[in-house]
Write an enzyme that holds these catalytic residues in place. Structure first.
Site, PDB file in Angstrom:
ATOM      1  N   LYS A   1       8.491   0.159 -24.127  1.00  0.00           N
ATOM      2  CA  LYS A   1       7.053   0.322 -24.370  1.00  0.00           C
ATOM      3  C   LYS A   1       6.820   1.102 -25.656  1.00  0.00           C
ATOM      4  CE  LYS A   1       5.916   0.109 -19.438  1.00  0.00           C
ATOM      5  NZ  LYS A   1       5.599   0.839 -18.188  1.00  0.00           N
TER       6      LYS A   1
ATOM      7  N   GLN B   1       4.564   6.623 -16.007  1.00  0.00           N
ATOM      8  CA  GLN B   1       5.519   5.645 -15.484  1.00  0.00           C
ATOM      9  C   GLN B   1       5.776   5.875 -13.999  1.00  0.00           C
ATOM     10  OE1 GLN B   1       6.664   3.007 -17.129  1.00  0.00           O
ATOM     11  NE2 GLN B   1       8.040   2.308 -15.526  1.00  0.00           N
TER      12      GLN B   1
ATOM     13  N   ASP C   1      -2.906   1.465 -17.695  1.00  0.00           N
ATOM     14  CA  ASP C   1      -2.405   0.519 -16.691  1.00  0.00           C
ATOM     15  C   ASP C   1      -3.517  -0.085 -15.841  1.00  0.00           C
ATOM     16  OD1 ASP C   1       0.470   0.243 -16.683  1.00  0.00           O
ATOM     17  OD2 ASP C   1       0.602   2.361 -16.137  1.00  0.00           O
TER      18      ASP C   1
HETATM   19  N1  GUN Z   1       6.617   0.897 -13.035  1.00  0.00           N
HETATM   20  C1  GUN Z   1       6.905  -0.421 -12.927  1.00  0.00           C
HETATM   21  N2  GUN Z   1       5.955  -1.155 -13.540  1.00  0.00           N
HETATM   22  C2  GUN Z   1       5.054  -0.295 -14.034  1.00  0.00           C
HETATM   23  C3  GUN Z   1       3.849  -0.440 -14.788  1.00  0.00           C
HETATM   24  O1  GUN Z   1       3.394  -1.541 -15.109  1.00  0.00           O
HETATM   25  N3  GUN Z   1       3.222   0.714 -15.134  1.00  0.00           N
HETATM   26  C4  GUN Z   1       3.683   1.928 -14.782  1.00  0.00           C
HETATM   27  N4  GUN Z   1       2.971   2.990 -15.155  1.00  0.00           N
HETATM   28  N5  GUN Z   1       4.791   2.105 -14.094  1.00  0.00           N
HETATM   29  C5  GUN Z   1       5.470   0.999 -13.724  1.00  0.00           C
END
Ligand code: GUN
Length: 295
Positions: A43, A87, A110
């Protein structure tokens, strides 16, 4: 396709830069979960490549909840931060729902905040969870018909299953959310023109779940460590076996590549399927949050 979306975001970021505006993304990682570390690194790199000012805050697994809350509140107040991503999963002693709710909904990278989940439910503009948003974009750009089609989403998580179902409904699909307690799950899935597998169990969706010619979207990312499983999922695939023998594990989605994919007209593989679109959509959310708040 992820590359194309990322290039579109980069060009949006460049046009903001002409007005002295740089979108800012803060990524928060707590603990040492190896999969999370890989995701977060991906990311961060993608954000920087698109010209986004990215900052990753890393904390040890023992971080007290109050300190994480204070960190999120600090990012809420930071004018240079347009998007905040915490995350998941968080360590067990931290109440993830409480943390996600502490994020300013205007900075919710998100779209996990209850306010934004509610806006999605009501069809109002809001940041949308990145994986389902990326999947809709993939299906739309590839010309997969959605209006009036029967879609079955297997999995009911807040991150994928539920928002996926709502976005498909918005596209006029007839949507069923199925899960581990669904009666005759294979029979229900065989009615689907579009089957989205998001349950987190390796190779769970086998050929008897798939109507001949259906479109199959595999959201699962499961690490498999048994050689017998690798031989079952990838029969005759010498390259996979060699890679497994070298690394001791391999990635398998929620669909059984040996029996499910051959029945589909189109499918997304694992790895290299929807994953890159998730990251691309995070960049898109960041740009849109920046424009909405400061643009
Ligand atoms: N853990 C697995 N997928 C995601 C996601 O799309 N966003 C976040 N914040 N954590 C994750």
């Amino acid at each position: 396709m992820a590359k194309a979306i990322r290039a579109e975001v980069a060009s949006g970021v460049a046009s903001l830069a002409e007005r002295g505006l740089v979108p800012g993304l803060a990524v928060v990682l707590v603990g040492e979960d190896p999969a999370s570390a890989v995701y977060v690194a991906g990311k961060g790199a993608a954000a920087r490549e698109a010209g986004i000012a990215e900052r990753t805050l890393r904390f040890p697994a023992g971080l007290p909840e109050a300190e994480l809350l204070a960190t999120v509140e600090g990012l809420n107040r930071d004018e240079a931060v347009d998007a905040i991503l915490v995350q998941l999963p968080l360590p067990a002693h931290i109440d993830a729902a409480r943390i996600l709710e502490a994020i300013d909904p205007r900075k919710d990278a998100d779209g996990f905040h209850p306010v934004n989940a509610g806006r999605l439910l009501q069809g109002k503009p809001a940041p949308v969870p990145c994986t389902p948003a990326g999947i809709i974009e993939l299906l739309t750009r590839e010309g997969v018909p959605l209006r009036g089609t029967r879609a079955v989403v297997v999995g009911r998580s807040d991150i994928v299953g539920k928002p996926m179902a709502l976005l498909l409904l918005r596209k006029d699909a007839t949507v069923t959310i199925a899960h581990s307690k669904t009666k005759d799950l294979p029979g229900l899935c065989r009615e689907a023109d579009l089957l989205v597998a998001a349950i987190g169990r390796p190779g769970f969706v086998t050929g008897d779940f798939v109507k001949e010619g259906a479109v199959l979207v595999d959201v699962g990312v499961n690490r498999v460590t048994s050689r017998a499983d690798v031989e079952r999922f990838f029969p005759g695939n010498a390259a996979r076996l060699a890679s497994f023998d070298k690394k001791g594990s391999t990635l398998v989605g929620d669909c059984d590549p040996a029996t499910a994919f051959p029945r589909a007209s189109r499918y997304t593989p694992v790895p290299g399927g929807v994953g890159p679109l998730t990251i691309a959509h995070l960049l898109k959310n960041t740009l849109e949050l920046c424009v909405a708040r400061r643009g």
